[in-house]
Design a protein around this motif. Sequence first.
Motif, PDB file in Angstrom:
ATOM      1  N   VAL A 173       0.823  -1.211   0.000  1.00 50.00           N
ATOM      2  CA  VAL A 173       0.000   0.000   0.000  1.00 50.00           C
ATOM      3  C   VAL A 173       0.859   1.263   0.000  1.00 50.00           C
ATOM      4  N   SER A 174       0.436   2.236  -0.784  1.00 50.03           N
ATOM      5  CA  SER A 174       1.012   3.571  -0.774  1.00 50.03           C
ATOM      6  C   SER A 174      -0.123   4.531  -1.125  1.00 50.03           C
ATOM      7  N   ALA A 175       0.238   5.775  -1.436  1.00 52.90           N
ATOM      8  CA  ALA A 175      -0.780   6.725  -1.899  1.00 52.90           C
ATOM      9  C   ALA A 175      -0.846   6.752  -3.421  1.00 52.90           C
ATOM     10  N   ALA A 211      -2.345   2.448  -4.485  1.00 52.96           N
ATOM     11  CA  ALA A 211      -3.275   3.095  -3.561  1.00 52.96           C
ATOM     12  C   ALA A 211      -4.413   2.102  -3.299  1.00 52.96           C
ATOM     13  N   ILE A 212      -5.122   2.291  -2.184  1.00 50.33           N
ATOM     14  CA  ILE A 212      -6.147   1.334  -1.754  1.00 50.33           C
ATOM     15  C   ILE A 212      -7.136   0.996  -2.874  1.00 50.33           C
ATOM     16  N   ASP A 213      -7.588   2.004  -3.616  1.00 47.59           N
ATOM     17  CA  ASP A 213      -8.611   1.726  -4.640  1.00 47.59           C
ATOM     18  C   ASP A 213      -8.122   0.692  -5.647  1.00 47.59           C
ATOM     19  N   VAL A 216      -8.524  -2.924  -4.280  1.00 47.53           N
ATOM     20  CA  VAL A 216      -9.834  -3.487  -3.942  1.00 47.53           C
ATOM     21  C   VAL A 216     -10.903  -3.260  -5.016  1.00 47.53           C
ATOM     22  N   PHE A 248      -6.349   2.583   8.487  1.00 51.33           N
ATOM     23  CA  PHE A 248      -7.144   1.644   7.685  1.00 51.33           C
ATOM     24  C   PHE A 248      -8.038   0.782   8.569  1.00 51.33           C
TER      25      PHE A 248
END
Lengths: 302, 302
Positions: A173-175, A211-213, A216, A248
């Motif tokens: 994970v990162s931005a 990034a998270i999006d 998922v 998170f």
Amino acid sequence: MLKRVQDLEKLAKQTKAKTMAVVFAQDEFVIEAVMRAAEIGVVKPILIGDLEKIESYLPKHHDLKIVNQAEPDLAAKAAMDMVNSGEAEIVMKGLIDTKVLLKAVVNKEYGIRNQKLLSHVGIVSYPDFDRVLFATDGAMNIEPSVEDKILIIENAVKLARAIGYIEPKVGIVSAVEKVNDKILSTVHAQAILDYYKNNEPKGFLIDGPFAIDNLVSQESVIHKGLEGPVAGKADILLFPNLDAGNVFYKTSVFLARGLSAGVIIGAKVPIVLTSRADSAEAKLYSILLAVVSQHGLLATDN
Amino acid sequence: MLKRVQDLEKLAKQTKAKTMAVVFAQDEFVIEAVMRAAEIGVVKPILIGDLEKIESYLPKHHDLKIVNQAEPDLAAKAAMDMVNSGEAEIVMKGLIDTKVLLKAVVNKEYGIRNQKLLSHVGIVSYPDFDRVLFATDGAMNIEPSVEDKILIIENAVKLARAIGYIEPKVGIVSAVEKVNDKILSTVHAQAILDYYKNNEPKGFLIDGPFAIDNLVSQESVIHKGLEGPVAGKADILLFPNLDAGNVFYKTSVFLARGLSAGVIIGAKVPIVLTSRADSAEAKLYSILLAVVSQHGLLATDN
């Protein structure tokens, strides 16, 4: 693949009941969760702590084993001794300071650490998402180095495999998705991937940074034109550091209405380390996660 | 207090329509969002960019103003000139590289920055939570210093006040509530509070460090025995860094099914800077947020 944290109950019931040493059990909510787990037949608790206080939270007639030890250091040591002798298969933290318990866990004489690094792995499921996500480490390691992160990944993979994942997908994970010298998490991601180019990952897939999006959401992955086996389909999320992992985990539970469970991996047995803020449900599911993982962890260790 | 991001529409309709310069408007999704905002009567768009491409996305008969400029640098400069002359009251990023647009914004000759620091403020509302949360900065500032964080706070406060918050509550986010030398976000939190002891906050309340649960859940606050005006009731969340802020924002949208909007604050006018991954809805709400804040920002500046 686990769809919901609730599914742990079914899995736990399929295994033999595990003995669980509860260190400083004199806490109403800890005892409530332990009793529920004992009632559904998945643990045999050994309550270590202040006998009088412990009994004040128990019904008059019970068949729970209690070890009277009012000194925190000695209560923690008693649990370690039980693990080393095979008497306890899980350790759970009660009303003892986390530091005191972990000091016993890493003690060189009687401690029970069997990996270089202990790390926390949380799992969360959501009302409106297709699978459980493993999040690590939002509770223990503050600013892990690349070397630490590799151990954190391997602890989480060990847990996932212990509960039945054949080839879990690890997303870093990162931005952002591009490596940027100014964003340490992307530099670490690159270094981790480089490491696994030279040391083939055993039983898991890994990719990043994302990034998270893009871990998922398939829709986001298509929008961004990303590829690979992890994009949009991650099981395990490796967070840049404690702050991001904690954000998170807490956002998942308190704003996304997720259901969570968590254990510490890296010792001979899983350690259940819930906090006061965890609901009774979260405490119970953490015990169930330890139960389910315990058998698998033993299998992968030997 | 804003309950839902959707409420921006009602607020936007109460203000006079704002002129909005869209830099490199030749993007299907950007034009779609801009057209929707124009249809509900809250913006008068000026589409800057490649005339032929822009018209290919528009109906044959339209009354939108188009400025033909196919060079990215010059398109960005054109928007800055429009802000400086008063012709444009909002700037929106289209298909131009973010860096190129921001370079124009901070240009010393024709740029439009009016604060020392530009920062992104996102707002999110959730299906099952009582209020909108402002999150900053999950999109622009990578590892802000204490001084940067103070400017980031003041930008977010300015936005909140511009859309009607009289005394927004700012919570400084970390993984824990106690200051710990090893956790930089807690050290920063202490330094920020110290700063505001000597420089009384104007029109906002601030406290921290807090983990997310203790900013959004009264139950957690009671469990932890925390006190103060911000605990459990935060409006604005100041994140430790880009990674943590981005994790919050993306988790809110993609796992908590939140609705979001975002703008950049610190220039003479709000800058709408959506990404491809944003839904058409998120793009529209970002425009509405800019519209609603624009009037208030002018009022607080003068």
